[in-house]
Design an enzyme around this catalytic site. Structure first.
Site, PDB file in Angstrom:
ATOM      1  N   HIS A  70       0.665  -0.785  -0.009  1.00  0.00           N
ATOM      2  CA  HIS A  70      -0.141   0.296  -0.093  1.00  0.00           C
ATOM      3  C   HIS A  70       1.270   1.412   0.170  1.00  0.00           C
ATOM      4  O   HIS A  70       0.168   2.153   0.142  1.00  0.00           O
ATOM      5  CB  HIS A  70      -0.946  -0.145   1.388  1.00  0.00           C
ATOM      6  CG  HIS A  70      -1.811  -1.326   0.965  1.00  0.00           C
ATOM      7  ND1 HIS A  70      -2.783  -1.253   0.337  1.00  0.00           N
ATOM      8  CD2 HIS A  70      -2.223  -2.147   1.926  1.00  0.00           C
ATOM      9  CE1 HIS A  70      -3.753  -2.682   0.576  1.00  0.00           C
ATOM     10  NE2 HIS A  70      -3.171  -2.681   1.425  1.00  0.00           N
TER      11      HIS A  70
ATOM     12  N   ARG B 134       7.009  -6.594   3.320  1.00  0.00           N
ATOM     13  CA  ARG B 134       5.855  -6.486   2.371  1.00  0.00           C
ATOM     14  C   ARG B 134       5.411  -6.233   0.718  1.00  0.00           C
ATOM     15  O   ARG B 134       5.746  -5.108   0.733  1.00  0.00           O
ATOM     16  CB  ARG B 134       3.969  -6.160   3.350  1.00  0.00           C
ATOM     17  CG  ARG B 134       3.566  -7.038   3.043  1.00  0.00           C
ATOM     18  CD  ARG B 134       2.063  -6.560   3.490  1.00  0.00           C
ATOM     19  NE  ARG B 134       1.309  -4.993   2.943  1.00  0.00           N
ATOM     20  CZ  ARG B 134       0.239  -4.395   4.159  1.00  0.00           C
ATOM     21  NH1 ARG B 134      -0.172  -5.379   4.847  1.00  0.00           N
ATOM     22  NH2 ARG B 134       0.275  -3.244   3.710  1.00  0.00           N
TER      23      ARG B 134
ATOM     24  N   ASP C   3      16.448 -11.656  -3.753  1.00  0.00           N
ATOM     25  CA  ASP C   3      18.138 -10.517  -3.816  1.00  0.00           C
ATOM     26  C   ASP C   3      18.276  -9.413  -3.524  1.00  0.00           C
ATOM     27  O   ASP C   3      19.429  -9.480  -3.929  1.00  0.00           O
ATOM     28  CB  ASP C   3      17.971 -11.604  -5.450  1.00  0.00           C
ATOM     29  CG  ASP C   3      17.947 -12.541  -5.168  1.00  0.00           C
ATOM     30  OD1 ASP C   3      18.421 -13.752  -5.599  1.00  0.00           O
ATOM     31  OD2 ASP C   3      17.771 -12.423  -7.223  1.00  0.00           O
TER      32      ASP C   3
ATOM     33  N   GLU D 233      -6.276 -12.477   7.127  1.00  0.00           N
ATOM     34  CA  GLU D 233      -6.767 -11.239   6.739  1.00  0.00           C
ATOM     35  C   GLU D 233      -8.403 -11.284   5.548  1.00  0.00           C
ATOM     36  O   GLU D 233      -8.548 -10.393   5.168  1.00  0.00           O
ATOM     37  CB  GLU D 233      -6.146 -10.089   6.111  1.00  0.00           C
ATOM     38  CG  GLU D 233      -5.596 -10.526   4.404  1.00  0.00           C
ATOM     39  CD  GLU D 233      -4.322  -9.117   4.772  1.00  0.00           C
ATOM     40  OE1 GLU D 233      -4.561  -8.230   4.682  1.00  0.00           O
ATOM     41  OE2 GLU D 233      -3.366  -9.825   3.695  1.00  0.00           O
TER      42      GLU D 233
ATOM     43  N   ASP E 277      -8.298  -5.552   6.999  1.00  0.00           N
ATOM     44  CA  ASP E 277      -9.084  -6.547   5.176  1.00  0.00           C
ATOM     45  C   ASP E 277     -10.120  -7.681   6.382  1.00  0.00           C
ATOM     46  O   ASP E 277     -11.340  -8.082   5.758  1.00  0.00           O
ATOM     47  CB  ASP E 277      -8.186  -7.016   5.151  1.00  0.00           C
ATOM     48  CG  ASP E 277      -7.003  -5.792   3.820  1.00  0.00           C
ATOM     49  OD1 ASP E 277      -8.075  -5.784   3.115  1.00  0.00           O
ATOM     50  OD2 ASP E 277      -6.545  -5.253   3.950  1.00  0.00           O
TER      51      ASP E 277
END
Length: 245
Positions: free
Chosen positions: A28, A53, A67, A132, A158
């Site tokens: 977000h 995240r 990576d 969620e 959520d």
């Protein structure tokens, strides 16, 4: 706390605040690969865990994050066992998983300066998945049982939306669902976290047994702090907020 500004400077300020972890958000927030890399570098010298995240449970994105040097992942919107298994597969090299091998090109291995990185990389990675949705709550015991899922993280906002209770994270049904998942994690012997910006809610879930709580965000602190300054020093006009974007 969340770091959502996309700013390496903000990430460094938060990393030095004395908190246990900063969670750099790509779901977000305006965070691309280069921005996440800069933030990882900015917080590296502080005694804080950096969690990242991604915007989705996507094999290619997870490979790129790993990576870059991400070691603790929070995978959003994991509703089923199959989705949890896909997240685990994405972080492991074959034959256990499907992570592409590019260690010679990657910061994670210090460009092949870490002896035996490919063989031992899995031991350095933590996979947390977000519970969620109503479906995820129904499947939480099975998701917790997936080999390679290290922890779960509960998203009441959520979850409330999925149950037709948009914006009602404190609704008794949502609190009960969160507490059910906390109990399931405890029974499975795996850590569980929750998002809770309201202090009373955070402390309630701490008493219920959560292991970690996301209690704020850089952008939220700046928004509320700047509003406080305006309220103290700028006369009210009654015109409402300016048009955005």
């Amino acid at each position: 706390m969340w770091v959502c500004s996309g700013s390496a400077l903000m990430a460094e300020i938060c990393a030095g605040a004395g908190l246990d972890a900063v969670l750099i958000d790509g779901e977000h927030s305006p965070n691309g690969l280069e921005g996440i890399l800069a933030q990882l570098q900015a917080v590296r010298s502080y005694p804080v865990t950096a969690v990242v995240r991604p915007p989705a449970n996507d094999t290619v994105l997870i490979k790129q994050y790993l990576d870059l040097g991400v070691q603790s992942l929070l995978i959003p919107m994991v509703h089923t066992v199959a989705e949890a298994e896909a997240a685990v597969s994405a972080v492991h090299y074959p034959p256990r998983g499907v992570r592409g091998v590019g260690s010679a090109l990657a910061r994670s291995s210090r460009w092949n300066r870490i002896p035996g990185y490919v063989a031992g990389a899995s031991e350095t990675i933590t996979v947390m998945v977000q519970i969620e949705s109503a479906q995820a709550v129904e499947n939480v015991e099975e998701i917790l049982a997936v080999d390679g899922i290290d922890a779960i993280f509960l998203g009441p906002a959520d979850l409330a939306a999925s149950k037709g209770l948009l914006g009602q994270q404190e609704h008794p049904d949502i609190v009960a669902a969160v507490e059910h998942c906390i109990a399931a994690a405890k029974a499975a012997g795996k850590p569980v976290g929750v998002n809770a910006f309201a202090e009373a809610t955070a402390r309630h879930y701490m008493e219920a047994g959560v292991d970690f709580v996301l209690v704020g965000a850089d952008v939220a602190l700046l928004a509320r702090g700047s509003e406080g300054l305006a309220a103290r020093y700028v006369p009210a006009t009654g015109t409402g907020p300016m048009a955005s974007y």
